[in-house]
Motif scaffolding. Structure first.
Motif, PDB file in Angstrom:
ATOM      1  N   CYS A 169      -0.407 -15.139   3.378  1.00  0.00           N
ATOM      2  CA  CYS A 169      -0.903 -14.181   4.395  1.00  0.00           C
ATOM      3  C   CYS A 169      -2.315 -13.537   4.556  1.00  0.00           C
ATOM      4  CB  CYS A 169       0.043 -12.790   4.344  1.00  0.00           C
ATOM      5  SG  CYS A 169      -0.569 -11.785   5.818  1.00  0.00           S
ATOM      6  N   TYR A 183      -5.661 -15.006   7.149  1.00  0.00           N
ATOM      7  CA  TYR A 183      -6.488 -14.489   7.937  1.00  0.00           C
ATOM      8  C   TYR A 183      -7.832 -14.548   7.217  1.00  0.00           C
ATOM      9  CZ  TYR A 183      -3.053 -11.753  10.396  1.00  0.00           C
ATOM     10  OH  TYR A 183      -1.939 -11.680  11.294  1.00  0.00           O
ATOM     11  N   PRO A 239     -10.589  -5.020   2.527  1.00  0.00           N
ATOM     12  CA  PRO A 239      -9.175  -5.250   3.138  1.00  0.00           C
ATOM     13  C   PRO A 239      -8.069  -5.360   1.901  1.00  0.00           C
ATOM     14  CG  PRO A 239     -10.777  -7.113   3.913  1.00  0.00           C
ATOM     15  CD  PRO A 239     -11.413  -6.404   2.569  1.00  0.00           C
ATOM     16  N   VAL A 260      -9.785  -1.208   5.085  1.00  0.00           N
ATOM     17  CA  VAL A 260      -9.075  -1.698   6.040  1.00  0.00           C
ATOM     18  C   VAL A 260      -7.735  -2.121   5.054  1.00  0.00           C
ATOM     19  CG1 VAL A 260      -8.563  -3.389   7.819  1.00  0.00           C
ATOM     20  CG2 VAL A 260     -10.897  -2.774   7.436  1.00  0.00           C
ATOM     21  N   TYR A 281      -3.764  -3.288   5.073  1.00  0.00           N
ATOM     22  CA  TYR A 281      -2.418  -4.161   5.927  1.00  0.00           C
ATOM     23  C   TYR A 281      -1.534  -3.817   5.009  1.00  0.00           C
ATOM     24  CZ  TYR A 281       0.016  -7.886   8.121  1.00  0.00           C
ATOM     25  OH  TYR A 281       1.090  -8.687   8.717  1.00  0.00           O
ATOM     26  N   CYS A 336      -9.051   1.879   9.021  1.00  0.00           N
ATOM     27  CA  CYS A 336      -8.256   1.156  10.040  1.00  0.00           C
ATOM     28  C   CYS A 336      -7.056   0.751   9.244  1.00  0.00           C
ATOM     29  CB  CYS A 336      -8.668   0.189  10.583  1.00  0.00           C
ATOM     30  SG  CYS A 336      -7.744  -0.872  11.852  1.00  0.00           S
ATOM     31  N   LEU A 351      -3.672  -1.477   9.552  1.00  0.00           N
ATOM     32  CA  LEU A 351      -2.919  -2.559   9.998  1.00  0.00           C
ATOM     33  C   LEU A 351      -1.652  -2.654   9.654  1.00  0.00           C
ATOM     34  CD1 LEU A 351      -5.847  -5.219   9.903  1.00  0.00           C
ATOM     35  CD2 LEU A 351      -5.332  -3.732  11.831  1.00  0.00           C
ATOM     36  N   SER A 369       2.549  -4.510  10.103  1.00  0.00           N
ATOM     37  CA  SER A 369       3.516  -5.629  10.992  1.00  0.00           C
ATOM     38  C   SER A 369       3.961  -4.899  11.780  1.00  0.00           C
ATOM     39  CB  SER A 369       4.345  -6.183   9.718  1.00  0.00           C
ATOM     40  OG  SER A 369       5.419  -5.475   9.275  1.00  0.00           O
ATOM     41  N   GLU A 370       4.729  -5.698  12.708  1.00  0.00           N
ATOM     42  CA  GLU A 370       5.297  -5.098  14.190  1.00  0.00           C
ATOM     43  C   GLU A 370       6.480  -4.447  13.520  1.00  0.00           C
ATOM     44  OE1 GLU A 370       6.289  -7.948  17.266  1.00  0.00           O
ATOM     45  OE2 GLU A 370       3.828  -7.892  17.664  1.00  0.00           O
ATOM     46  N   LYS A 421      -4.096   3.482  13.585  1.00  0.00           N
ATOM     47  CA  LYS A 421      -3.202   2.346  13.193  1.00  0.00           C
ATOM     48  C   LYS A 421      -2.912   1.401  14.334  1.00  0.00           C
ATOM     49  CE  LYS A 421       0.820   4.709  14.361  1.00  0.00           C
ATOM     50  NZ  LYS A 421       0.420   5.746  14.915  1.00  0.00           N
ATOM     51  N   LEU A 457      -0.530  -5.745  13.744  1.00  0.00           N
ATOM     52  CA  LEU A 457      -1.415  -6.856  13.590  1.00  0.00           C
ATOM     53  C   LEU A 457      -0.616  -7.901  14.005  1.00  0.00           C
ATOM     54  CD1 LEU A 457      -4.234  -7.908  12.371  1.00  0.00           C
ATOM     55  CD2 LEU A 457      -3.013  -8.465  10.314  1.00  0.00           C
ATOM     56  N   ASP A 485       1.065 -11.458  14.530  1.00  0.00           N
ATOM     57  CA  ASP A 485       1.509 -12.436  13.596  1.00  0.00           C
ATOM     58  C   ASP A 485       1.137 -13.877  13.643  1.00  0.00           C
ATOM     59  OD1 ASP A 485       3.162 -10.421  12.170  1.00  0.00           O
ATOM     60  OD2 ASP A 485       4.490 -10.298  13.979  1.00  0.00           O
TER      61      ASP A 485
END
Length: 347
Positions: free
Chosen positions: A32, A36, A129, A154, A156, A190, A192, A194-195, A211, A214, A216
């Protein structure tokens, strides 16, 4: 003054990404991170900090990116030992799952922080990140942000740290894990998510204002290589990790063990639930075990199969990363979902 001078001299901002395992064979969160980074490489100077796969601390290169691999003394010792001594060292590390809130990766947060300080002193960093899992990546990012407020942090989160199936260490409650994750994530400039995390874990992330979900992305499609099977059989393949409580393969294994069509073969490139997997493989010659292989070997296997086999997660807040990988391969997919579970990604 050194920080300002370094920024003036550079043409591209510098990002240092903190993730789990990346070199030489990346974990799902490592893949992942690479995906990105590949989209940002023209605009940024990007390098990675990751967990060592061989117990050695080194500077490597993966896909054109510098990778700083880190290891603890216990992890390094485990790789050096063999036989019973290696198993003993592994048991000592595993015991921390019951004695430390960060489990056996508590060392990683401090090791990453020290590495960031060293990197920053040599040439200034613009943003960090961090990818969870492992959660200590976020802790290191929060600590570095506190020491250097001018640097962007950042975070995630792919899968929540405070998961219902996680081992709760002695003298702690599940509530403690939730509070720790919420406090650390709230320090990011920030966050980020996952749904799955943003939709189902309001107890952790609901009150954090900065928040966003991000999008997919499918992994890059690798060049398809020649098939390794030269026969008229139907080759099915599962690649990934099984978990008894999250991704249980038993129903899928029962189905393949009961098949009467001898031309249908199931290839398992898997780890986890090993006793269960061996039990059903012993019942049917059509279930073939390959164990762990490198990413290069796995890509060759992907290119050779007729059907990809998936097993759905029983936990709604965990990202079904294997689903995305399967979709990118453009192969027929047969998915076994737990009762009552809907795979929104496939739909």
């Amino acid at each position: 003054m050194n920080y300002i001078e370094n920024r003036i001299k550079r043409t591209k901002p510098r990002l240092v990404v903190i993730c789990g395992t990346l070199y030489p064979d990346p974990s799902p969160t490592g893949l992942c991170s690479l995906r990105y980074a590949s989209l940002l490489r023209d605009e940024y100077d990007i390098e990675f900090i990751s967990i060592s796969c061989n117990g050695k601390q080194a500077l490597e290169t993966y896909d054109g990116f510098p990778v700083h691999t880190l290891s603890s003394k216990l992890l390094s010792l485990e790789y050096k030992l063999s036989g019973t001594l290696r198993k003993l060292a592994h048991l000592v590390g595993s015991s921390k799952l019951k004695t430390s809130i960060l489990g056996n990766l508590g060392w990683y947060a401090e090791a990453v922080f020290q590495k960031l300080e060293k990197i920053h002193s040599e040439r200034s960093i613009d943003a960090i990140p961090t990818i969870c899992s492992p959660f200590p990546s976020h802790i290191a990012g929060a600590k570095f942000k506190e020491a250097h407020p001018e640097i962007r942090f950042v975070a995630y989160t792919v899968d929540p740290f405070a998961a219902s199936d996680r081992i709760i260490p002695y003298f702690h409650r599940f509530k403690d894990l939730v509070e720790l994750e919420r406090n650390v994530c709230s320090k990011a400039d920030c966050l980020l998510l996952s749904e799955e995390a943003i939709n189902y874990r309001q107890d952790i992330y609901g009150e954090i204002p900065n928040k966003m979900a991000l999008p997919d992305l499918l992994p890059e499609v690798k060049e398809i290589q020649a098939r390794i099977y030269d026969d008229d059989q139907i080759h099915c393949e599962y690649a990934g990790r099984f978990y008894k409580d999250i991704r249980n393969p038993e129903y899928m294994l029962k189905v393949f063990a009961a098949l009467k069509n001898k031309k249908i073969i199931l290839h398992l490139y898997s780890t986890g639930c090993d006793e269960m997997v061996r039990k059903y493989a012993a019942m049917s010659s059509q279930i073939q075990l390959h164990g762990y292989v490198s990413q290069e070997e796995l890509q060759q296997a992907y290119a050779s199969c007729d059907f990809l086999i998936g097993v759905g997660n029983s936990m709604y807040d965990f990202l079904p990363s294997k689903t995305y990988e399967y979709l990118s391969l453009r192969r027929s997919i047969v998915f076994f979902n737990p009762q009552g579970y809907t795979n929104n990604v496939l739909e």
